[in-house]
Write a protein that holds these residues in place. Structure first.
Motif, PDB file in Angstrom:
ATOM      1  N   ARG A 208      15.409  24.842   2.698  1.00  0.00           N
ATOM      2  CA  ARG A 208      14.471  23.645   3.239  1.00  0.00           C
ATOM      3  C   ARG A 208      14.771  22.263   3.619  1.00  0.00           C
ATOM      4  O   ARG A 208      14.706  21.643   4.706  1.00  0.00           O
ATOM      5  CB  ARG A 208      13.257  23.491   2.337  1.00  0.00           C
ATOM      6  N   ARG A 209      16.004  21.914   2.775  1.00  0.00           N
ATOM      7  CA  ARG A 209      16.533  20.717   2.963  1.00  0.00           C
ATOM      8  C   ARG A 209      17.435  20.901   4.443  1.00  0.00           C
ATOM      9  O   ARG A 209      17.362  19.835   5.052  1.00  0.00           O
ATOM     10  CB  ARG A 209      17.575  20.221   2.108  1.00  0.00           C
ATOM     11  N   LEU A 210      18.041  21.573   4.671  1.00  0.00           N
ATOM     12  CA  LEU A 210      18.965  21.921   6.007  1.00  0.00           C
ATOM     13  C   LEU A 210      17.934  21.928   7.234  1.00  0.00           C
ATOM     14  O   LEU A 210      18.420  21.426   8.304  1.00  0.00           O
ATOM     15  CB  LEU A 210      19.750  23.100   5.962  1.00  0.00           C
ATOM     16  N   ARG A 211      16.663  22.639   6.908  1.00  0.00           N
ATOM     17  CA  ARG A 211      15.792  22.657   8.029  1.00  0.00           C
ATOM     18  C   ARG A 211      15.358  21.338   8.366  1.00  0.00           C
ATOM     19  O   ARG A 211      15.037  20.867   9.570  1.00  0.00           O
ATOM     20  CB  ARG A 211      14.513  23.461   7.944  1.00  0.00           C
ATOM     21  N   GLU A 212      14.855  20.503   7.429  1.00  0.00           N
ATOM     22  CA  GLU A 212      14.322  19.106   7.208  1.00  0.00           C
ATOM     23  C   GLU A 212      15.516  18.193   8.105  1.00  0.00           C
ATOM     24  O   GLU A 212      15.147  17.392   9.070  1.00  0.00           O
ATOM     25  CB  GLU A 212      13.909  18.453   6.250  1.00  0.00           C
ATOM     26  N   LEU A 213      16.761  18.332   7.571  1.00  0.00           N
ATOM     27  CA  LEU A 213      17.715  17.749   8.237  1.00  0.00           C
ATOM     28  C   LEU A 213      17.983  17.726   9.885  1.00  0.00           C
ATOM     29  O   LEU A 213      18.169  16.999  10.589  1.00  0.00           O
ATOM     30  CB  LEU A 213      19.150  18.051   7.371  1.00  0.00           C
ATOM     31  N   LYS A 214      17.749  19.036  10.190  1.00  0.00           N
ATOM     32  CA  LYS A 214      17.824  19.358  11.568  1.00  0.00           C
ATOM     33  C   LYS A 214      16.527  18.869  12.562  1.00  0.00           C
ATOM     34  O   LYS A 214      16.632  18.997  13.551  1.00  0.00           O
ATOM     35  CB  LYS A 214      17.937  20.987  11.446  1.00  0.00           C
TER      36      LYS A 214
ATOM     37  N   ASP B 252      19.558  36.820   5.726  1.00  0.00           N
ATOM     38  CA  ASP B 252      18.586  35.799   6.244  1.00  0.00           C
ATOM     39  C   ASP B 252      19.358  34.539   6.120  1.00  0.00           C
ATOM     40  O   ASP B 252      19.264  33.441   7.073  1.00  0.00           O
ATOM     41  CB  ASP B 252      17.611  35.690   5.161  1.00  0.00           C
ATOM     42  N   VAL B 253      20.396  34.119   4.819  1.00  0.00           N
ATOM     43  CA  VAL B 253      20.925  32.927   4.889  1.00  0.00           C
ATOM     44  C   VAL B 253      22.096  32.900   6.147  1.00  0.00           C
ATOM     45  O   VAL B 253      22.031  31.722   6.771  1.00  0.00           O
ATOM     46  CB  VAL B 253      22.066  33.112   3.698  1.00  0.00           C
ATOM     47  N   ARG B 254      22.718  33.755   6.588  1.00  0.00           N
ATOM     48  CA  ARG B 254      23.609  33.700   7.942  1.00  0.00           C
ATOM     49  C   ARG B 254      22.683  33.104   9.068  1.00  0.00           C
ATOM     50  O   ARG B 254      23.213  32.317   9.839  1.00  0.00           O
ATOM     51  CB  ARG B 254      24.303  35.064   8.091  1.00  0.00           C
ATOM     52  N   ASP B 255      21.588  34.010   9.341  1.00  0.00           N
ATOM     53  CA  ASP B 255      20.788  33.558  10.294  1.00  0.00           C
ATOM     54  C   ASP B 255      20.197  32.144  10.337  1.00  0.00           C
ATOM     55  O   ASP B 255      20.300  31.435  11.280  1.00  0.00           O
ATOM     56  CB  ASP B 255      19.828  34.632  10.665  1.00  0.00           C
ATOM     57  N   LEU B 256      19.852  31.678   9.290  1.00  0.00           N
ATOM     58  CA  LEU B 256      19.239  30.449   8.981  1.00  0.00           C
ATOM     59  C   LEU B 256      20.325  29.369   9.237  1.00  0.00           C
ATOM     60  O   LEU B 256      20.092  28.307   9.916  1.00  0.00           O
ATOM     61  CB  LEU B 256      18.343  30.273   7.708  1.00  0.00           C
ATOM     62  N   CYS B 257      21.487  29.858   8.775  1.00  0.00           N
ATOM     63  CA  CYS B 257      22.553  28.710   8.740  1.00  0.00           C
ATOM     64  C   CYS B 257      23.154  28.628  10.360  1.00  0.00           C
ATOM     65  O   CYS B 257      23.605  27.405  10.897  1.00  0.00           O
ATOM     66  CB  CYS B 257      23.607  28.979   7.898  1.00  0.00           C
ATOM     67  N   GLY B 258      22.877  29.718  10.911  1.00  0.00           N
ATOM     68  CA  GLY B 258      23.138  29.682  12.518  1.00  0.00           C
ATOM     69  C   GLY B 258      22.167  28.734  13.297  1.00  0.00           C
ATOM     70  O   GLY B 258      22.472  28.016  13.927  1.00  0.00           O
ATOM     71  N   VAL B 259      20.715  28.882  12.960  1.00  0.00           N
ATOM     72  CA  VAL B 259      19.846  28.112  13.441  1.00  0.00           C
ATOM     73  C   VAL B 259      20.171  26.474  13.297  1.00  0.00           C
ATOM     74  O   VAL B 259      19.739  25.737  14.073  1.00  0.00           O
ATOM     75  CB  VAL B 259      18.580  28.421  12.938  1.00  0.00           C
ATOM     76  N   TYR B 260      20.590  26.167  12.050  1.00  0.00           N
ATOM     77  CA  TYR B 260      20.461  24.934  11.700  1.00  0.00           C
ATOM     78  C   TYR B 260      22.030  24.411  11.946  1.00  0.00           C
ATOM     79  O   TYR B 260      22.284  23.172  11.573  1.00  0.00           O
ATOM     80  CB  TYR B 260      20.378  24.643   9.990  1.00  0.00           C
ATOM     81  N   GLU B 261      22.851  25.123  12.325  1.00  0.00           N
ATOM     82  CA  GLU B 261      24.341  24.767  12.776  1.00  0.00           C
ATOM     83  C   GLU B 261      24.962  24.326  11.687  1.00  0.00           C
ATOM     84  O   GLU B 261      25.929  23.063  11.874  1.00  0.00           O
ATOM     85  CB  GLU B 261      24.085  23.753  14.126  1.00  0.00           C
ATOM     86  N   VAL B 262      24.976  24.921  10.680  1.00  0.00           N
ATOM     87  CA  VAL B 262      25.799  24.510   9.431  1.00  0.00           C
ATOM     88  C   VAL B 262      27.272  25.033   9.703  1.00  0.00           C
ATOM     89  O   VAL B 262      27.792  26.169   9.921  1.00  0.00           O
ATOM     90  CB  VAL B 262      25.280  25.222   8.173  1.00  0.00           C
ATOM     91  N   GLU B 263      28.020  24.094  10.071  1.00  0.00           N
ATOM     92  CA  GLU B 263      29.689  24.435  10.278  1.00  0.00           C
ATOM     93  C   GLU B 263      30.403  24.460   9.218  1.00  0.00           C
ATOM     94  O   GLU B 263      31.669  25.061   9.355  1.00  0.00           O
ATOM     95  CB  GLU B 263      30.263  23.450  11.328  1.00  0.00           C
ATOM     96  N   ASP B 264      30.011  23.962   8.145  1.00  0.00           N
ATOM     97  CA  ASP B 264      30.817  23.956   6.736  1.00  0.00           C
ATOM     98  C   ASP B 264      30.701  25.344   6.246  1.00  0.00           C
ATOM     99  O   ASP B 264      29.877  25.486   5.698  1.00  0.00           O
ATOM    100  CB  ASP B 264      30.685  22.614   5.824  1.00  0.00           C
ATOM    101  N   HIS B 265      31.939  25.814   6.302  1.00  0.00           N
ATOM    102  CA  HIS B 265      31.883  27.357   5.817  1.00  0.00           C
ATOM    103  C   HIS B 265      31.834  27.305   4.102  1.00  0.00           C
ATOM    104  O   HIS B 265      31.307  28.201   3.576  1.00  0.00           O
ATOM    105  CB  HIS B 265      33.331  28.138   6.019  1.00  0.00           C
ATOM    106  N   ARG B 266      32.211  26.064   3.666  1.00  0.00           N
ATOM    107  CA  ARG B 266      32.115  26.331   2.207  1.00  0.00           C
ATOM    108  C   ARG B 266      30.623  26.247   1.634  1.00  0.00           C
ATOM    109  O   ARG B 266      30.083  26.896   0.824  1.00  0.00           O
ATOM    110  CB  ARG B 266      32.874  24.953   1.372  1.00  0.00           C
TER     111      ARG B 266
END
Length: 285
Positions: free
Chosen positions: A19-25, A57-71
């Motif tokens: 949710r935090r990542l979505r809101e940041l986006k 689900d996590v992979r798809d959501l991280c893709g939508v939120y453009e999370v680039e930090d692999h950690r």
């Protein structure tokens, strides 16, 4: 004793982070659902921890939120993996209140208000059986036994020698007066309550009849708090066919204030113990 990996708590933490990542986006749940071709309700259930989250689900959501930090991605993927493990309660099969059990298992403290029934964590086996048989008259003997076993297993949190649950209960005088099972079962239950109240991590207060109207007349509730700062407190409201979990800060605060009013109106811990002993004497067969 709480397990090292609690799937219920992992789902909550993962949902909060997503949710935090979505809101940041700056995206709404509707926009995310549209991007992934899924329902908005699925996104909501993932974020509130009510649904198991797959690594896909996590992979798809991280893709939508453009999370680039692999950690970050790897950490979220591990949380998703952990959230799909089974807690001790899964060994009993389908349990309607499994979410609550998962939260209770990992909670650091629990505050409850009960008006009609002795709190489950404080029940004797005989009292628990009488309550379950009375409340679910159509239950089969195997279903009754399963509920009893689960209730007794939950009580391990109070006897954990390393990390016992900090338990605070405000109970109405009515539940002390109602004879459940028979007078011997009820007397034993009352003496059990008094004995448990002497434990340093258990506080028991009785709300006597003569206090009149009080905030607890809305009904019973529980407030769960956790050790980790990232795990927000939860208010649990039990229903007949479904339960309600309140996690918004304002809701939790409202119930916390209500609980303080109940504590203030109730007898002290020592007075409550004396009161319970008197009721036990009058109930004894």
């Amino acid at each position: 004793m709480a397990s090292n990996v609690n799937p219920t708590v992992r789902r909550r933490r993962l949902g909060q982070e997503l949710r935090r990542l979505r809101e940041l986006k700056g995206m709404t749940a509707e926009e995310v659902a549209e991007r992934l071709l899924v329902s908005q309700s699925k996104i909501s259930r993932l974020e509130n921890g009510r649904r198991s989250i797959s690594q896909r689900d996590v992979r798809d959501l991280c893709g939508v939120y453009e999370v680039e930090d692999h950690r970050i991605v790897d950490s979220l993927m591990q949380m998703a993996k952990d959230s799909r493990q089974q807690g001790w309660w899964h060994a009993f099969g389908d349990i309607p209140y499994s979410v609550y059990i998962g939260l209770e298992t990992d909670a650091a403290s629990l505050r409850v208000y009960e008006s009609l029934i002795v709190p489950g964590l404080l029940q004797t086996r005989e009292y628990a059986q009488a309550v379950i048989e009375g409340m679910w008259p159509e239950a089969t003997p195997s279903e009754i036994d399963k509920r009893i076993q689960i209730r007794l297993k939950r009580q391990d949190r109070l006897t954990d020698p390393v990390n016992p649950l900090r338990f605070w209960a405000v109970i109405d005088e009515a539940l002390l007066r109602r004879v459940v099972g028979n007078r011997q079962i009820m007397t034993d239950q009352l003496l059990h309550l008094a004995q448990l109240s002497e434990q340093p991590h258990v506080t028991l207060q009785v709300l006597p009849y003569d206090v009149g109207a009080h905030p607890g007349m809305y009904g019973k509730f529980a407030i769960l708090e956790f050790q980790e700062a990232m795990d927000a407190s939860v208010v649990y409201l039990e229903g007949v066919t479904s339960d309600l979990y309140l996690e918004k800060a304002n809701d939790v605060q409202s119930y916390a204030v209500m609980y303080e009013h109940l504590r203030a109106k109730a007898l002290s811990a020592e007075q409550s113990r004396e009161f319970i002993h008197k009721v036990a004497e009058s109930c004894s067969p």
